[in-house]
Design a protein around this motif. Structure first.
Motif, short mmCIF file in Angstrom:
data_model
loop_
_atom_site.label_atom_id
_atom_site.label_comp_id
_atom_site.label_asym_id
_atom_site.label_seq_id
_atom_site.Cartn_x
_atom_site.Cartn_y
_atom_site.Cartn_z
N LEU A 78 0.83 -1.20 0.00
CA LEU A 78 0.00 0.00 0.00
C LEU A 78 0.87 1.25 0.00
N PHE A 79 2.05 1.14 0.61
CA PHE A 79 2.97 2.27 0.68
C PHE A 79 3.98 2.25 -0.46
N LEU A 80 4.48 1.06 -0.80
CA LEU A 80 5.43 0.96 -1.91
C LEU A 80 4.78 1.36 -3.23
N PHE A 81 3.47 1.23 -3.31
CA PHE A 81 2.70 1.64 -4.49
C PHE A 81 2.94 3.12 -4.84
N ASN A 82 3.21 3.95 -3.81
CA ASN A 82 3.39 5.39 -4.03
C ASN A 82 4.73 5.75 -4.67
N VAL A 83 5.73 4.89 -4.48
CA VAL A 83 7.10 5.26 -4.81
C VAL A 83 7.30 5.58 -6.29
N PRO A 84 6.91 4.72 -7.24
CA PRO A 84 7.15 5.07 -8.65
C PRO A 84 6.40 6.33 -9.08
N PHE A 85 5.21 6.53 -8.54
CA PHE A 85 4.45 7.73 -8.89
C PHE A 85 5.11 8.98 -8.31
N GLY A 86 5.67 8.85 -7.10
CA GLY A 86 6.39 9.98 -6.52
C GLY A 86 7.61 10.35 -7.33
N VAL A 87 8.35 9.35 -7.80
CA VAL A 87 9.53 9.61 -8.63
C VAL A 87 9.13 10.29 -9.94
N LEU A 88 8.07 9.80 -10.57
CA LEU A 88 7.60 10.40 -11.82
C LEU A 88 7.17 11.85 -11.61
N ALA A 89 6.41 12.10 -10.54
CA ALA A 89 5.94 13.46 -10.26
C ALA A 89 7.12 14.39 -9.99
N PHE A 90 8.13 13.90 -9.29
CA PHE A 90 9.31 14.73 -8.99
C PHE A 90 10.04 15.08 -10.28
N TRP A 91 10.21 14.11 -11.18
CA TRP A 91 10.89 14.36 -12.45
C TRP A 91 10.13 15.41 -13.27
N LEU A 92 8.81 15.32 -13.29
CA LEU A 92 8.01 16.30 -14.01
C LEU A 92 8.12 17.68 -13.35
N ALA A 93 8.14 17.70 -12.01
CA ALA A 93 8.21 18.98 -11.29
C ALA A 93 9.50 19.72 -11.60
N VAL A 94 10.61 18.99 -11.65
CA VAL A 94 11.90 19.61 -11.96
C VAL A 94 11.84 20.30 -13.31
N ARG A 95 11.19 19.70 -14.26
CA ARG A 95 11.17 20.20 -15.63
C ARG A 95 10.12 21.29 -15.87
N ALA A 96 8.99 21.20 -15.20
CA ALA A 96 7.84 22.00 -15.62
C ALA A 96 7.39 23.08 -14.64
N LEU A 97 7.58 22.89 -13.34
CA LEU A 97 7.04 23.87 -12.41
C LEU A 97 7.83 25.18 -12.45
N PRO A 98 7.14 26.31 -12.36
CA PRO A 98 7.84 27.60 -12.42
C PRO A 98 8.42 27.99 -11.07
N MET A 99 9.51 28.77 -11.11
CA MET A 99 10.03 29.41 -9.91
C MET A 99 9.23 30.68 -9.70
N THR A 100 8.53 30.77 -8.58
CA THR A 100 7.65 31.90 -8.32
C THR A 100 8.36 32.97 -7.51
N PRO A 101 7.80 34.19 -7.49
CA PRO A 101 8.43 35.29 -6.74
C PRO A 101 8.52 34.97 -5.24
N LEU A 102 9.54 35.49 -4.58
CA LEU A 102 9.75 35.28 -3.15
C LEU A 102 9.30 36.51 -2.38
N SER A 103 8.77 36.28 -1.18
CA SER A 103 8.22 37.38 -0.40
C SER A 103 9.30 38.23 0.25
N GLY A 104 10.47 37.67 0.52
CA GLY A 104 11.54 38.41 1.18
C GLY A 104 11.45 38.42 2.69
N HIS A 105 10.42 37.77 3.28
CA HIS A 105 10.27 37.72 4.74
C HIS A 105 11.08 36.55 5.31
N ARG A 106 11.29 36.58 6.60
CA ARG A 106 12.01 35.50 7.29
C ARG A 106 11.01 34.52 7.89
N PHE A 107 11.41 33.26 7.96
CA PHE A 107 10.56 32.24 8.56
C PHE A 107 10.52 32.42 10.07
#
Length: 462
Positions: free
Chosen positions: A177-206
């Motif tokens: 039930l948990f190992l089922f997530n692993v290949p989908f997580g890897v695929l989503a991460f690979w797509l995220a590296v390529r496609a997601l935009p870098m958005t503006p930063l607020s400049g505040h401190r955590f």
């Protein structure tokens, strides 16, 4: 590999090809995170037997995940505003994937619970900023459709969760039930590296102090509320609730002095935003009351099997899958207060109609009531989420995204507590308990309907 960077003033989203890839990674990540919160429930008996623990102890496999999500949603959404939504999303996705692998190889309850806490933190990283990312992925005039696609994935995953879990368990052990997530997580991460935009930063401190107070407030209050339904010792309940309330007061007081508060009190100054949050909490409470009450009614009063009950409830999430995209498109042209009010009125009518069901009703009598209720919920959900994300400045999209998930979890917890109290007070009479819970659910839906229509008169944020 090209990294897409968006300036604050850009409002047209990503090019079509990148947009499709970006939405695909979000779709995959949301689906596996929703499934992770559902499918473990099905395997608790197997885990209890194989790990040689008590059923009460095994419940922490579920509770540890949920608690980790709740206490970290707002801090991670604030971190998204500061460090960028892509970084928080990818960090959460990576942690979720590694933790899923650790869950799959866990050989003791303590190891499994530890891995589930990490998995919950990773899931919170995904959920805290997914709607904020959608705001930068799709064009502004298609925001409702983008938000609706998220609601569609949640509904689809929720509906398919028990079936997927049953299919996996019929072929393999609970570890898969948990190992089922692993290949989908890897695929989503690979797509995220390529496609997601870098958005503006607020400049505040955590703000670490706010993060600790947030964890204490939400964690202790939700544990205390959950303990009411499980008959925890009164002294323990009082201690949890009092300490949680103190932490909540300190958190709110601190947030008022910050330029970009973790608990977004700045956004709650908008009447439209605040009313949308109240609407969301009440509607999810109503949905949860039905989801919890009716299975007991059908099982105990009607003698139905779990499979039969699951099929009877499936029309609700199934029709949400159809209605959510339609409502999303409409929300790009019509106010959320109107669309949400109509949907919640239908939801209220659907819940009231269930009061006339006998213990062993004909299938069609249940199906049309579930379809009516689900259609109302789906018609409300997408416009409401769009109103929440669009009601915040673009630099505060992460905070608004975190509020969307927090409101959902708060409503679900509230609904669960109310049902537990009703079943406790009316112990021994399942039919009366289920009917009372449905009436309470209809009342919450009615309150949400009124609040939604009030948004039509609320001043729009500047």
């Amino acid at each position: 590999m090209t990294t897409i960077t968006l300036r604050q003033e850009e409002t047209d989203g990503l090019p079509p090809a990148a947009r499709r890839s970006a939405m695909l990674t979000i779709t995959i990540a949301i689906a596996v995170s929703v499934l992770a919160s559902i499918i473990a429930n099905i395997a608790l008996p197997s885990m209890t037997h194989e790990l040689r623990v008590t059923p009460a102890d095994s419940i922490w496999v579920v509770n540890a995940y949920q608690l980790a999500v709740v206490v970290s949603l707002l801090p991670l959404s604030a971190l998204g505003d500061i460090a960028g939504y892509k970084r928080v999303y990818m960090g959460g996705l990576a942690l979720f994937t590694v933790a899923s692998l650790a869950c799959g190889f866990a050989e003791s309850l303590s190891a499994l619970i530890t891995a589930r806490v990490l998995q919950g933190l990773g899931s919170a990283g995904i959920m805290s900023v997914n709607t904020a990312l959608v705001r930068f992925i799709v064009p502004r005039d298609q925001l409702g459709r983008g938000v609706a696609s998220v609601a569609l994935v949640v509904a689809t995953s929720s509906a398919a969760g028990p079936t997927i879990a049953a299919a996996i368990l019929s072929l393999a052990s609970w570890h898969w039930l948990f190992l089922f997530n692993v290949p989908f997580g890897v695929l989503a991460f690979w797509l995220a590296v390529r496609a997601l935009p870098m958005t503006p930063l607020s400049g505040h401190r955590f703000d670490w102090t706010s993060a600790v107070l947030n964890a204490a407030a939400f964690g202790l209050l939700l544990i205390g509320l959950d303990g009411i339904g499980h008959h925890d010792r009164p002294t323990l309940l009082a201690t949890e609730l009092v300490l949680g309330a103190i932490a909540a007061v300190l958190l709110v007081r601190r947030q008022g002095r910050l330029p970009a508060p973790m608990l977004p009190v700045d956004l709650f100054r908008s009447a439209l935003f605040s009313l949308s949050v109240v609407t969301s909490i009440c509607s999810y409470a109503a949905q949860t009351m039905m989801y919890l009450a009716m299975p007991f009614y059908f099982a105990v009063a009607g003698g139905m099997s779990q499979t039969h009950i699951g099929l009877l409830i499936t029309p609700w999430p199934a029709v949400v899958m159809i209605i959510a995209p339609i409502a999303g498109r409409l929300s790009d042209r019509h106010p959320a207060g109107l669309l949400g009010g109509i949907g919640l009125a239908v939801l209220c009518a659907g819940l009231l109609s269930m009061l006339s069901l006998p213990p062993d009703p004909p299938v069609l009598d249940v199906v049309w009531r579930m379809l009516l209720s689900g259609a109302g919920f789906g018609f409300f959900q997408s416009p409401n989420n769009r109103a929440l994300i669009a009601g915040a400045p673009r630099s505060r999209s992460g905070a608004a995204s975190g509020v969307i998930s927090t409101a959902r979890l708060t409503g679900q917890t509230l609904g669960g507590v109310v049902v537990a109290i009703i079943f406790d007070v009316l112990a021994g009479d399942v039919a009366a308990s289920a009917h009372t819970a449905l009436m309470a659910g209809a009342a919450f839906a009615g309150i949400a309907c009124v609040v939604s229509f009030l948004r039509l008169t609320a001043p729009k944020p500047l």
